[in-house]
Design a protein around this motif. Sequence first.
Motif, PDB file in Angstrom:
ATOM      1  N   GLU A 168      10.576   7.599   5.674  1.00 58.24           N
ATOM      2  CA  GLU A 168      11.498   7.149   4.313  1.00 58.24           C
ATOM      3  C   GLU A 168      12.849   6.801   4.556  1.00 58.24           C
ATOM      4  N   ASP A 169      13.631   7.113   5.660  1.00 61.51           N
ATOM      5  CA  ASP A 169      14.675   6.613   5.786  1.00 61.51           C
ATOM      6  C   ASP A 169      14.660   5.296   6.472  1.00 61.51           C
ATOM      7  N   VAL A 170      13.807   4.949   7.350  1.00 60.22           N
ATOM      8  CA  VAL A 170      13.349   3.618   7.795  1.00 60.22           C
ATOM      9  C   VAL A 170      13.007   2.761   6.941  1.00 60.22           C
ATOM     10  N   LEU A 171      12.142   3.191   6.019  1.00 65.61           N
ATOM     11  CA  LEU A 171      11.845   2.552   4.775  1.00 65.61           C
ATOM     12  C   LEU A 171      12.963   1.953   3.945  1.00 65.61           C
ATOM     13  N   ALA A 172      13.780   2.777   3.618  1.00 58.83           N
ATOM     14  CA  ALA A 172      14.889   2.601   2.837  1.00 58.83           C
ATOM     15  C   ALA A 172      15.990   1.274   3.301  1.00 58.83           C
ATOM     16  N   SER A 173      15.939   1.578   4.779  1.00 63.42           N
ATOM     17  CA  SER A 173      16.911   0.686   5.391  1.00 63.42           C
ATOM     18  C   SER A 173      16.372  -0.625   5.385  1.00 63.42           C
ATOM     19  N   VAL A 174      15.042  -0.952   5.590  1.00 60.13           N
ATOM     20  CA  VAL A 174      14.475  -2.398   5.309  1.00 60.13           C
ATOM     21  C   VAL A 174      14.366  -2.903   4.150  1.00 60.13           C
ATOM     22  N   ARG A 175      14.275  -2.027   3.191  1.00 63.41           N
ATOM     23  CA  ARG A 175      14.328  -2.418   1.629  1.00 63.41           C
ATOM     24  C   ARG A 175      15.767  -2.799   1.314  1.00 63.41           C
ATOM     25  N   ASP A 176      16.690  -2.463   1.802  1.00 62.08           N
ATOM     26  CA  ASP A 176      18.111  -2.754   1.704  1.00 62.08           C
ATOM     27  C   ASP A 176      18.115  -4.188   2.114  1.00 62.08           C
ATOM     28  N   ALA A 177      17.549  -4.758   2.996  1.00 62.67           N
ATOM     29  CA  ALA A 177      17.622  -6.141   3.619  1.00 62.67           C
ATOM     30  C   ALA A 177      17.004  -6.932   2.789  1.00 62.67           C
ATOM     31  N   VAL A 178      16.063  -6.603   2.002  1.00 68.55           N
ATOM     32  CA  VAL A 178      15.102  -7.613   1.137  1.00 68.55           C
ATOM     33  C   VAL A 178      15.942  -8.653   0.291  1.00 68.55           C
ATOM     34  N   CYS A 179      15.568  -9.793   0.472  1.00 67.70           N
ATOM     35  CA  CYS A 179      16.395 -10.770  -0.325  1.00 67.70           C
ATOM     36  C   CYS A 179      15.309 -11.581  -1.263  1.00 67.70           C
ATOM     37  N   ALA A 180      14.241 -11.383  -1.321  1.00 69.55           N
ATOM     38  CA  ALA A 180      13.162 -12.066  -2.360  1.00 69.55           C
ATOM     39  C   ALA A 180      12.902 -11.072  -3.134  1.00 69.55           C
ATOM     40  N   PRO A 181      13.180 -11.185  -4.742  1.00 65.92           N
ATOM     41  CA  PRO A 181      12.774 -10.338  -5.563  1.00 65.92           C
ATOM     42  C   PRO A 181      11.339  -9.984  -5.354  1.00 65.92           C
ATOM     43  N   GLU A 182      10.540 -10.877  -5.314  1.00 68.14           N
ATOM     44  CA  GLU A 182       8.942 -10.415  -5.070  1.00 68.14           C
ATOM     45  C   GLU A 182       8.355  -9.890  -3.923  1.00 68.14           C
ATOM     46  N   ALA A 183       9.416  -9.655  -2.870  1.00 65.02           N
ATOM     47  CA  ALA A 183       9.024  -9.126  -1.779  1.00 65.02           C
ATOM     48  C   ALA A 183       8.708  -7.615  -1.661  1.00 65.02           C
ATOM     49  N   ARG A 184       7.881  -7.212  -0.811  1.00 67.46           N
ATOM     50  CA  ARG A 184       7.564  -5.691  -0.892  1.00 67.46           C
ATOM     51  C   ARG A 184       7.667  -5.319   0.551  1.00 67.46           C
ATOM     52  N   VAL A 185       7.991  -3.872   0.732  1.00 65.49           N
ATOM     53  CA  VAL A 185       8.242  -3.236   1.812  1.00 65.49           C
ATOM     54  C   VAL A 185       7.494  -1.948   1.774  1.00 65.49           C
ATOM     55  N   VAL A 186       6.454  -1.749   2.775  1.00 66.03           N
ATOM     56  CA  VAL A 186       5.473  -0.573   2.589  1.00 66.03           C
ATOM     57  C   VAL A 186       5.419  -0.132   4.204  1.00 66.03           C
ATOM     58  N   ALA A 187       5.138   1.204   4.244  1.00 65.15           N
ATOM     59  CA  ALA A 187       4.883   1.753   5.520  1.00 65.15           C
ATOM     60  C   ALA A 187       4.211   2.691   5.739  1.00 65.15           C
ATOM     61  N   GLY A 188       3.487   3.059   7.104  1.00 67.52           N
ATOM     62  CA  GLY A 188       2.453   3.683   7.067  1.00 67.52           C
ATOM     63  C   GLY A 188       2.125   4.271   8.505  1.00 67.52           C
ATOM     64  N   PRO A 189       1.366   5.240   8.956  1.00 69.45           N
ATOM     65  CA  PRO A 189       1.271   5.733  10.066  1.00 69.45           C
ATOM     66  C   PRO A 189       0.042   4.937  10.827  1.00 69.45           C
ATOM     67  N   GLY A 190      -0.057   5.309  12.160  1.00 67.15           N
ATOM     68  CA  GLY A 190      -1.221   4.990  13.013  1.00 67.15           C
ATOM     69  C   GLY A 190      -1.024   5.214  14.262  1.00 67.15           C
ATOM     70  N   ASP A 191      -2.081   5.974  14.847  1.00 68.77           N
ATOM     71  CA  ASP A 191      -2.101   6.276  16.383  1.00 68.77           C
ATOM     72  C   ASP A 191      -2.753   5.128  17.143  1.00 68.77           C
ATOM     73  N   LEU A 192      -2.108   4.110  17.558  1.00 69.56           N
ATOM     74  CA  LEU A 192      -2.859   3.053  18.196  1.00 69.56           C
ATOM     75  C   LEU A 192      -3.257   3.216  19.559  1.00 69.56           C
ATOM     76  N   ALA A 193      -3.600   4.684  19.938  1.00 70.01           N
ATOM     77  CA  ALA A 193      -4.050   5.014  21.276  1.00 70.01           C
ATOM     78  C   ALA A 193      -5.733   5.211  20.942  1.00 70.01           C
ATOM     79  N   ASP A 194      -5.794   5.001  19.456  1.00 69.92           N
ATOM     80  CA  ASP A 194      -7.274   5.368  18.814  1.00 69.92           C
ATOM     81  C   ASP A 194      -7.534   3.722  18.592  1.00 69.92           C
ATOM     82  N   PRO A 195      -8.905   3.644  19.419  1.00 65.13           N
ATOM     83  CA  PRO A 195      -9.425   2.159  19.365  1.00 65.13           C
ATOM     84  C   PRO A 195      -9.756   1.838  18.076  1.00 65.13           C
ATOM     85  N   ALA A 196     -10.032   2.860  16.844  1.00 62.54           N
ATOM     86  CA  ALA A 196     -10.345   2.382  15.810  1.00 62.54           C
ATOM     87  C   ALA A 196      -9.198   1.965  14.668  1.00 62.54           C
TER      88      ALA A 196
END
Length: 280
Positions: free
Chosen positions: A73-101
């Motif tokens: 949530e801290d990383v997400l907030a930092s990126v959202r602080d940089a948003v310049c287009a009002p319609e732009a969205r910033v979303v975050a989610g996890p993922g273990d990319l060692a899993d081939p699926a």
Amino acid sequence: MIRMPRLPHPTPEELRRDPLPLRGRTALVTGASRRAGIGHAVARRLAAYGASVYLHHHVPHDADQPWGADRPEDVLASVRDAVCAPEARVVAGPGDLADPAVPAELVARAADALGGRLDILVANHAQSGFDGALDDIDATMLDRHWAVDTRSVLLLIQAHARLRPPGPGGRVVMMTSGQDIASGMPGEIAYALQKGALASITRSLSATLAEQGITVNTVNPGPVDTDYLSGADYEAVAARFPSGRWGMPDDPARLIAWLATDEAGWITGEVINSEGGFRR
């Protein structure tokens, strides 16, 4: 082969730089889990250019490293602080990319969260540590680096290409580590091997995806201060830059964000070193 018409010189209006050159575009940045990292810096630049951004993180990996993990949530907030287009969205989610699926699932999830489309893929994640010199490595080390550093990147690109409709503005940026320069990386054989594979496949991928309007480039950011070194070792590395300082995360981020814009539409199939003149 699609033959494109010859274009005239740009008009004066076309030469004027758009302050939001990625407005309306969408991006997935992997490995954007630490505010001191390159992925976070790339995401902030893309957001500042107008893009909507999905931040991938895998907190357990960073929690096992000496530098530790940030709260998503801290990383997400930092990126959202940089948003310049009002319609732009910033979303975050996890993922273990060692899993081939996970790569295909992550691409689909990111596209769905950002309105059903994904234009830009920045594959920034990597396996840190769990490596060694030639006499130290074993099959388990090699397999783990292959799964995270190489296999997952190719599966992400495959999913991106399958999901995105053909048309201009598609971008893929991979990350390598200068393993082909000067003395290489003899103490990190597994990592150097898999990152070298990405550099080697860049041209083939760019040729494969050209007709879909997707450019493919790989960036070597050189030594970047992501809070993993300090003291005398830190100063010794800094002295090898003509400027006397390390690269900062925003140094490669500026290049990667530019590669995502239309201004870089003619750049594809390249491995680009962004090392600040580092003397190896």
